[in-house]
Design a protein around this motif. Structure first.
Motif, PDB file in Angstrom:
ATOM      1  N   MET A 100      -4.649   0.171  12.465  1.00 42.26           N
ATOM      2  CA  MET A 100      -4.020  -0.860  11.279  1.00 42.26           C
ATOM      3  C   MET A 100      -4.145  -2.243  11.488  1.00 42.26           C
ATOM      4  O   MET A 100      -3.803  -2.958  10.662  1.00 42.26           O
ATOM      5  CB  MET A 100      -2.807  -0.337  10.881  1.00 42.26           C
ATOM      6  CG  MET A 100      -2.172  -0.365   9.465  1.00 42.26           C
ATOM      7  SD  MET A 100      -3.475   0.498   8.390  1.00 42.26           S
ATOM      8  CE  MET A 100      -3.219  -0.891   7.180  1.00 42.26           C
ATOM      9  N   TYR A 154      -1.232   3.078   5.487  1.00 40.11           N
ATOM     10  CA  TYR A 154      -0.371   3.448   6.649  1.00 40.11           C
ATOM     11  C   TYR A 154       1.131   3.644   6.688  1.00 40.11           C
ATOM     12  O   TYR A 154       1.765   2.716   5.572  1.00 40.11           O
ATOM     13  CB  TYR A 154      -0.377   1.993   7.645  1.00 40.11           C
ATOM     14  CG  TYR A 154       0.557   2.063   8.758  1.00 40.11           C
ATOM     15  CD1 TYR A 154       0.287   2.944   9.912  1.00 40.11           C
ATOM     16  CD2 TYR A 154       1.271   1.106   9.079  1.00 40.11           C
ATOM     17  CE1 TYR A 154       1.039   2.935  10.991  1.00 40.11           C
ATOM     18  CE2 TYR A 154       2.317   1.215  10.174  1.00 40.11           C
ATOM     19  CZ  TYR A 154       2.056   1.955  11.125  1.00 40.11           C
ATOM     20  OH  TYR A 154       2.934   2.178  12.046  1.00 40.11           O
ATOM     21  N   ARG A 189      10.088   2.273   7.461  1.00 42.00           N
ATOM     22  CA  ARG A 189      10.083   0.774   6.995  1.00 42.00           C
ATOM     23  C   ARG A 189      10.108   0.757   5.591  1.00 42.00           C
ATOM     24  O   ARG A 189       9.337  -0.022   5.017  1.00 42.00           O
ATOM     25  CB  ARG A 189       9.239   0.193   7.794  1.00 42.00           C
ATOM     26  CG  ARG A 189       9.374   0.366   9.244  1.00 42.00           C
ATOM     27  CD  ARG A 189       8.164  -0.329   9.926  1.00 42.00           C
ATOM     28  NE  ARG A 189       8.052  -1.649  10.040  1.00 42.00           N
ATOM     29  CZ  ARG A 189       7.068  -2.342  10.643  1.00 42.00           C
ATOM     30  NH1 ARG A 189       6.335  -1.623  11.651  1.00 42.00           N
ATOM     31  NH2 ARG A 189       7.104  -3.613  10.617  1.00 42.00           N
ATOM     32  N   ILE A 190      11.249   1.433   5.048  1.00 43.29           N
ATOM     33  CA  ILE A 190      11.173   1.404   3.638  1.00 43.29           C
ATOM     34  C   ILE A 190      12.066  -0.063   3.407  1.00 43.29           C
ATOM     35  O   ILE A 190      12.870  -0.463   4.130  1.00 43.29           O
ATOM     36  CB  ILE A 190      12.336   2.410   2.971  1.00 43.29           C
ATOM     37  CG1 ILE A 190      11.468   3.775   3.072  1.00 43.29           C
ATOM     38  CG2 ILE A 190      13.078   2.089   1.792  1.00 43.29           C
ATOM     39  CD1 ILE A 190      10.382   3.743   2.016  1.00 43.29           C
ATOM     40  N   PHE A 191      11.908  -0.677   2.196  1.00 44.78           N
ATOM     41  CA  PHE A 191      12.490  -1.964   1.963  1.00 44.78           C
ATOM     42  C   PHE A 191      13.691  -1.611   1.297  1.00 44.78           C
ATOM     43  O   PHE A 191      13.850  -1.308  -0.093  1.00 44.78           O
ATOM     44  CB  PHE A 191      11.556  -2.794   0.809  1.00 44.78           C
ATOM     45  CG  PHE A 191      10.238  -3.145   1.424  1.00 44.78           C
ATOM     46  CD1 PHE A 191      10.153  -3.820   2.564  1.00 44.78           C
ATOM     47  CD2 PHE A 191       8.989  -2.742   0.972  1.00 44.78           C
ATOM     48  CE1 PHE A 191       8.763  -4.323   3.148  1.00 44.78           C
ATOM     49  CE2 PHE A 191       7.902  -2.856   1.549  1.00 44.78           C
ATOM     50  CZ  PHE A 191       7.894  -3.672   2.472  1.00 44.78           C
ATOM     51  N   ARG A 200       4.547   4.710  -1.677  1.00 49.83           N
ATOM     52  CA  ARG A 200       4.260   3.393  -1.296  1.00 49.83           C
ATOM     53  C   ARG A 200       2.892   3.162  -0.949  1.00 49.83           C
ATOM     54  O   ARG A 200       2.377   2.209  -1.560  1.00 49.83           O
ATOM     55  CB  ARG A 200       5.448   2.834  -0.600  1.00 49.83           C
ATOM     56  CG  ARG A 200       5.368   1.254  -0.601  1.00 49.83           C
ATOM     57  CD  ARG A 200       6.459   0.738   0.378  1.00 49.83           C
ATOM     58  NE  ARG A 200       6.170   1.210   1.507  1.00 49.83           N
ATOM     59  CZ  ARG A 200       7.024   1.012   2.682  1.00 49.83           C
ATOM     60  NH1 ARG A 200       7.990   0.108   2.456  1.00 49.83           N
ATOM     61  NH2 ARG A 200       6.685   1.373   4.023  1.00 49.83           N
ATOM     62  N   THR A 201       2.659   3.846  -0.109  1.00 49.43           N
ATOM     63  CA  THR A 201       1.248   3.552   0.661  1.00 49.43           C
ATOM     64  C   THR A 201       0.347   4.025  -0.521  1.00 49.43           C
ATOM     65  O   THR A 201      -0.773   3.436  -0.536  1.00 49.43           O
ATOM     66  CB  THR A 201       1.120   4.313   1.967  1.00 49.43           C
ATOM     67  OG1 THR A 201       2.269   3.836   2.901  1.00 49.43           O
ATOM     68  CG2 THR A 201      -0.328   4.205   2.555  1.00 49.43           C
ATOM     69  N   ALA A 222      -5.970  -3.010   5.193  1.00 47.16           N
ATOM     70  CA  ALA A 222      -5.510  -2.284   4.224  1.00 47.16           C
ATOM     71  C   ALA A 222      -6.165  -2.348   2.900  1.00 47.16           C
ATOM     72  O   ALA A 222      -6.494  -1.232   2.195  1.00 47.16           O
ATOM     73  CB  ALA A 222      -3.885  -2.664   3.903  1.00 47.16           C
ATOM     74  N   PRO A 250       4.556   4.011   8.423  1.00 45.72           N
ATOM     75  CA  PRO A 250       4.877   4.180   9.796  1.00 45.72           C
ATOM     76  C   PRO A 250       5.916   5.081  10.325  1.00 45.72           C
ATOM     77  O   PRO A 250       6.538   5.923   9.159  1.00 45.72           O
ATOM     78  CB  PRO A 250       5.536   2.617   9.819  1.00 45.72           C
ATOM     79  CG  PRO A 250       5.983   2.245   8.560  1.00 45.72           C
ATOM     80  CD  PRO A 250       4.923   3.100   7.875  1.00 45.72           C
ATOM     81  N   LEU A 288      -2.045  -3.734  13.540  1.00 41.99           N
ATOM     82  CA  LEU A 288      -0.665  -4.112  13.752  1.00 41.99           C
ATOM     83  C   LEU A 288      -0.599  -4.578  15.369  1.00 41.99           C
ATOM     84  O   LEU A 288       0.153  -5.433  15.696  1.00 41.99           O
ATOM     85  CB  LEU A 288       0.353  -3.304  13.404  1.00 41.99           C
ATOM     86  CG  LEU A 288       0.423  -3.055  11.884  1.00 41.99           C
ATOM     87  CD1 LEU A 288       1.106  -1.997  11.478  1.00 41.99           C
ATOM     88  CD2 LEU A 288       0.611  -4.335  11.212  1.00 41.99           C
ATOM     89  N   PRO A 325      -3.894  -7.104   9.382  1.00 38.68           N
ATOM     90  CA  PRO A 325      -3.693  -5.973   8.799  1.00 38.68           C
ATOM     91  C   PRO A 325      -3.835  -5.813   7.222  1.00 38.68           C
ATOM     92  O   PRO A 325      -4.279  -4.605   6.619  1.00 38.68           O
ATOM     93  CB  PRO A 325      -2.187  -5.850   8.988  1.00 38.68           C
ATOM     94  CG  PRO A 325      -2.171  -6.898  10.157  1.00 38.68           C
ATOM     95  CD  PRO A 325      -2.946  -7.621  10.111  1.00 38.68           C
TER      96      PRO A 325
END
Lengths: 628, 252, 233
Positions: free
Chosen positions: C48, C80, C86-88, C146-147, C74, C82, C50, C70
């Motif tokens: 990715m 990706y 890593r949700i907001f 989300r991805t 994308a 993770p 990162l 990154p």
């Protein structure tokens, strides 16, 4: 106080809220997304005032010209912020936090001299707003119409920002990036564009905050530092990253300040208390109280443990025979220098030695102890003032004053450190700045005791030390001894405990180390040694002034440490020498020495993100590994 | 034999959720007790209540008959409790030897010394401890360059520095290869028997648990659903259902 | 579709990946198995961008992507998810999806919130809820959703079953099967062999940063020696 005067002071406070909120909101947005503490934010405010002054002059003092000038100024500052982001900050997002800070401070220096060059040193007061020149009478008191307009502008901007952040894709991205910018990038968002846009927006807000003040406050060159200190306080009190928090904090601080002015001088229980003089300190007192009670600010949220300054996981260098040999030769060389008979060189060398000690004491705190201080000058200044007061007010002999003055600084550090070690990271740094500002304000205002803004004169060394050469030897011995003492502590069990607490607080607690008290004593030790430097400085100059305690001097020390490299021991000493020499050279050559210094710092930061000594060390290591 | 650690009716809730709901158990000197259970069963909470990282809502933790509930981790260490962490926590700027020396300096109450040279103090003792865990040959390396399994052993040496009566190990073998796991646990058992030290550990790997634990406590939703010798626990139908069942489905 | 050639990666001085080569064909579901610290997450992060690889090459759809930023990777169609999701958490479910949204890509079906909600019906009921108030399983679904809003052609899933209740794991397996049937290519990392064998076609086993085993997932599941040697079962 009557009811009407309470209402009037309240309105006064509300009017002050808007500007403060605009600046703080911009700072908060920029920090949230880019994690950069933008020291230059106050400079954007200052430029907002200057540009608005010129723009209104250009457009003419009509309603359209006035407001058009203000909007134009805000836009110009927004673009300037974006340009600075692209040219400077974009190159150092990967560098340690403190280097970014250093870079933004360099920008402060450049902007200050640019403003001096363009607008000159005189204060410039703008025109009053056409159509809002009069005052309205409220409860028998006069309130300027323009103040009422300001009261409306703040909440309007707050509402607009709220809509932007919650109702637009750009705003959602800002909020997401504030939480986890790497994840936002992994989802396909171009960070560079986002960062530039946020810098534009944040700078625009600062510019607007300055521009709307043009009828109330003259454009002046000292505003940059004054405003950045205010903005730090507002952001920290409100909670880092919280826009409503910034508004609430700006409101509380403005209102409390307005009341302090309104109350004026009164007698309480037989004591004369001057509330109006408290205004300089009151916001910092509010901040200190908020941080101790609610360390993450009024509307902020607790943040994860913030890490130190990038010396993490760096082992202590081994002091070998070769190091001692080189250091010894340098000391011998220094001891021989007075033979040259160059008086000016001696003056410079005394400065360098004093600042080397000052920088080493700050490094002690930032590096091994892992605590970043924005206000280390407080302890330098306390040492200097301690020496002066012990000599002049207490009538002690100079030798005794020199001996006891560092204890004054150490006591101050013990007091402030008790609060400071309850916090970490940026919050800790800002609290140290607040304490330094309190000390500065006291020194600045207490005319009878400290000499106020003029400071004190006639602080000369004893007869037997009065020759430049003898004083040089005194400084040489004291400073070298003190620096060696500081280093010695680093290799002691206490120094190890400091690093243990920095490396892994969890593990340190689990093996019985009281991390907080270790940090507290480390803070006091750093303060004490800064005090030694301060006391020597007072006697070397013969006079002191509140400048010794000011934010610029704290930043000078940071620059020295970072310039030299925080991950080495000699770095801060080298940094102090280069910085002091450079400042002296440039100041002799040009009026615009700040700008030159700023540009030099920018170049160094971009070229050597590990500091000069760190860079040299790496070169050496590379050469060694190439040889083997 | 009297208990080294006695936990009585321990309770802790997070925002209305009972993470630990009335847990009692005891460990004798020389005994290895495993705390197991599915994710979210309350193992880590229970562990952190014992080591002082969390304050209990109710209940009591006793070390050698002395109440230690509510004491901070550093005080609990002072009373003779060593611990290792799930994610290793060492001092990255120090060598392996210095990490152990740090613990020894603290144990001997020398942390306030500002003039002594830390590197010279307790160096031999530190090496002896590293010898015990088989890390003496790497004493001068930095912790930041060590392999994971070696770091775990350094942690063990650090935890042993105050000659603890109780050793707390949070997931001691996570992330290690099978041979390494066996070695580390055999070493721990040997040390426990030799110094009559009690060991409380949490663990995900059932092989490790059933091979090395003397007794097992099984938690589910904050409560103990079984405790006893490994064979008894393995045979318990409730344990089979909530925990081992899932595990055997994974294996087969 | 995706190929890694002789990839090496380091964190500071620690060498995490050594000479990793692997291929993922279009429409395949491939799993990377291995213990904690074996290098699974690092592999996905390197792909990715990162954690830029130290050396080696990564190709996606014929284009070389190592060294790219990154967001560029994308935008080429790699999605990706993770390990820690890593949700907001400051944002609502819908806002989380908005962050992931990207412009439509040629020859790739367009994902809309409605399509995402059809795949994960639980999310539809909480679209205005703050992500902070969601359970672990719901957060994992949101992370995938989300991805997907970026219309990826290849999905990288880092330990999707970690820390989830068995019921949710089963649901997750169904969702991944659904995505596969819609033509999405998936590379996931796992420690749970049972879960992996439900969703994957092929497996690579990583140990100490090296590929130790590769083959069809059924082969691995039926090879007790390989299981014992490389996995914690």
């Amino acid at each position: 106080m009557t009811f009407s005067s309470i209402v009037l002071q309240f309105i006064n406070g509300l009017a002050g809220t808007s500007s403060l909120f605009l600046v703080a909101a911009g700072l908060s947005l920029i920090f949230g997304v880019t994690r950069i503490v933008n020291f230059a934010h106050g400079s954007f405010y200052m430029l907002g005032l200057y540009v608005a002054y010129s723009a209104i002059g250009f457009f003419g003092t009509t309603i359209l010209g006035f407001w058009g000038g203000i909007v134009a100024a805000a836009l110009v500052i927004g673009v300037l912020g974006a340009v600075i982001e692209i040219l400077v900050l974009r190159r150092i997002y990967q560098a340690p936090e403190l280097f970014q800070l250093l870079a933004t401070f360099a920008v402060v220096l450049v902007i200050k001299d640019a403003a001096l060059g363009i607008w000159g040193p005189e204060d410039l007061l703008g025109p009053r707003a056409p159509g809002l020149r009069d005052a309205v009478t409220i409860l028998g008191g006069n309130v300027p119409q323009y103040d009422l307009a300001l009261i409306v502008i703040g909440p309007l901007v707050l509402a607009a920002l709220w809509l932007l952040l919650n109702r637009t894709r750009f705003g959602i991205l800002i909020r997401a990036a504030t939480q986890d910018r790497e994840m936002v990038a992994a989802l396909g968002v171009n960070q560079k564009h986002l960062f530039t846009a946020v810098f534009f927006l944040g700078s625009l807000l600062a510019g607007l905050g300055g521009a709307v003040q043009i009828p109330r406050e003259p454009a002046q060159l000292f505003l940059d530092i004054a405003v950045i200190a205010d903005a730090f306080v507002v952001v920290v009190v409100g909670g880092l990253g919280s826009i409503p928090g910034a508004f609430l904090a700006a409101f509380i601080i403005s209102v409390v300040k307005a009341f302090c002015i309104g109350i004026g001088d009164v007698t309480i229980l037989g004591f004369d208390v001057s509330f109006s003089k408290l205004t300089l300190v009151v916001e910092f007192v509010i901040m200190a109280i908020v941080l101790v009670v609610r360390p993450w600010g009024l509307l902020g949220r607790p943040q994860g443990q913030q890490r130190g300054a990038g010396m993490l996981s760096q082992p202590l260098p081994q002091i070998g025979r070769r190091f001692l040999l080189i250091a010894g030769s340098i000391v011998v060389l220094l001891a021989l220098l007075p033979a040259l008979g160059d008086r000016y060189l001696l003056v410079l060398l005394i400065d360098i030695l004093i600042f080397a000690l000052f920088a080493a004491s700050l490094h002690f705190l930032i590096g091994p102890a892992g605590m970043v201080s924005f206000g280390h000058a407080a302890y330098f200044g306390l040492g200097a003032y301690g020496a002066a007061l012990l000599l002049k007010q207490a009538g002690l002999p100079m030798e005794l004053a020199l001996l006891l003055a560092p204890l004054v600084a150490g006591a101050g550090a013990l007091l402030f450190g008790w609060f400071a070690v309850r916090l970490s990271g940026v919050y800790l740094a800002m609290l140290t700045l607040a304490f330094a500002q309190i000390v500065w304000s006291i020194a600045f205002q207490w005319d009878a005791f400290t000499g106020g803004s003029n400071g004190m004169v006639g602080i000369w060394p004893a007869e037997w030390l009065s020759s430049r050469t003898v004083f040089f030897y005194l400084t040489l011995i004291v400073c070298l001894g003190a620096v060696a003492g500081l280093w010695r502590i680093l290799y002691s069990p206490f120094g190890y405990a400091m690093r243990a607490g920095r490396d892994s607080p969890l593990r340190a607690e689990a093996i019985g180390i009281d991390v907080r008290s270790v940090q507290w004593f480390a803070f006091a030790i750093a303060g004490l040694f800064a005090g030694i430097a301060g006391a020597l400085f007072a006697f070397s100059k013969g006079s002191i002034s509140p400048d010794l305690l000011g934010i610029p001097r704290s930043v000078d020390a940071l620059v020295m440490v970072l310039l030299g490299g925080v991950q080495t021991l000699v770095g801060p000493v080298v940094g102090a020498a280069i910085f002091t020499w450079l400042q002296d050279e440039i100041a002799r050559a040009t009026e615009y020495w700040r700008a030159i210094l700023g540009l030099v710092i920018l170049l160094l930061v971009i070229a050597f993100p590990q500091g000069i000594a760190g860079f040299a060390g790496r070169l050496l290591a590379r050469r060694r590994s190439a040889q083997s | 034999m009297s208990a080294v650690l006695a936990v009585q009716d321990l309770r802790k809730a997070f925002g209305g959720v009972q993470a630990v709901a009335g847990v009692s158990f005891a460990i004798a000197a020389g005994e290895l007790l495993a705390l197991i259970g599915p994710n979210g069963a309350g193992k880590t909470t229970c562990f952190n209540l014992v080591n002082g990282q969390l304050d209990a809502d109710a209940g009591e933790v006793q070390l050698l008959g002395r109440r230690i509930t509510g004491l901070p981790p550093r005080k609990i260490w002072g009373l003779g409790v060593g611990r290792t962490f799930q994610i290793t926590a060492t001092f990255a700027s120090m060598s392996v030897r210095e990490n152990v020396q740090m613990a020894l300096l603290s144990h001997h109450k020398r942390l306030r010394a500002v003039f002594a040279r830390a590197g010279d103090l307790y160096a031999a003792e530190a090496l002896a401890l590293l010898e015990k865990v088989g890390m003496a040959n790497q004493a001068e390396r930095r912790c930041s360059v060590l392999a994971y399994g070696d770091l775990k052993r350094v942690e063990l040496a650090v935890a042993l520095a105050n000659s603890p009566r109780l050793l707390l190990m949070d997931e001691p073998t996570a992330g290690m290869a099978p041979e390494e796991r066996k070695e580390l646990m055999e070493l721990t058992a040997r040390l426990a028997k030799g110094d009559s030290m009690a060991v409380l550990f949490t663990e995900h790997d059932m092989d490790v648990v059933f091979t090395h634990a003397d007794r097992i406590v099984v938690l589910d939703r904050g409560k103990i659903i079984a405790q006893g010798a490994p064979a008894d626990v393995r045979a318990d139908p409730r344990v089979q259902r909530v925990y081992l069942g899932g595990q055997s489905a994974r294996t087969r | 579709m995706l190929s890694l050639r002789n990839l090496h990666a380091c964190y500071g001085q620690a060498h995490i990946l050594a000479d990793v080569s692997l291929d993922v064909g279009a429409g395949e579901v491939v799993v990377l198995l291995g213990r904690n610290g074996a290098g699974k997450s690092t592999t996905l992060k390197s792909i990715m961008g990162l954690l830029p690889p130290h050396s080696g090459e990564i190709h996606f759809d014929g284009a070389r992507i190592d060294g790219k930023a990154p967001h560029d990777i994308a935008r080429l169609g790699l999605g990706y998810v993770p390990e820690d999701r890593r949700i907001f958490t400051d944002l609502t479910v819908e806002e989380n999806l908005e962050v992931g949204r990207q412009a439509e890509r040629a020859k790739t079906p367009l994902w809309t919130p409605e399509r995402v909600f059809a795949l994960f019906p639980n999310l539809a009921e909480m679209r205005h809820r703050s992500a902070a108030q969601m359970s672990g399983g719901e957060q994992q679904m949101l992370a995938i959703a989300r991805t997907l809003m970026g219309n990826p052609r290849l999905l990288l899933l880092d330990e999707p079953s970690e820390g989830l209740a068995p019921v949710i794991i089963a649901q997750m397996a169904r969702s991944i099967g659904e995505l596969k049937s819609q033509g999405l290519t998936v590379l996931l990392s796992e420690q749970n062999l049972h879960f992996a064998s439900q969703v994957a076609d092929r497996a690579y086993v990583l140990e100490k940063g090296r590929i130790r085993y590769q083959g069809a997932i059924t082969e691995l599941a039926n090879d007790p020696d390989a299981r014992r040697a490389y996995l914690s079962v």
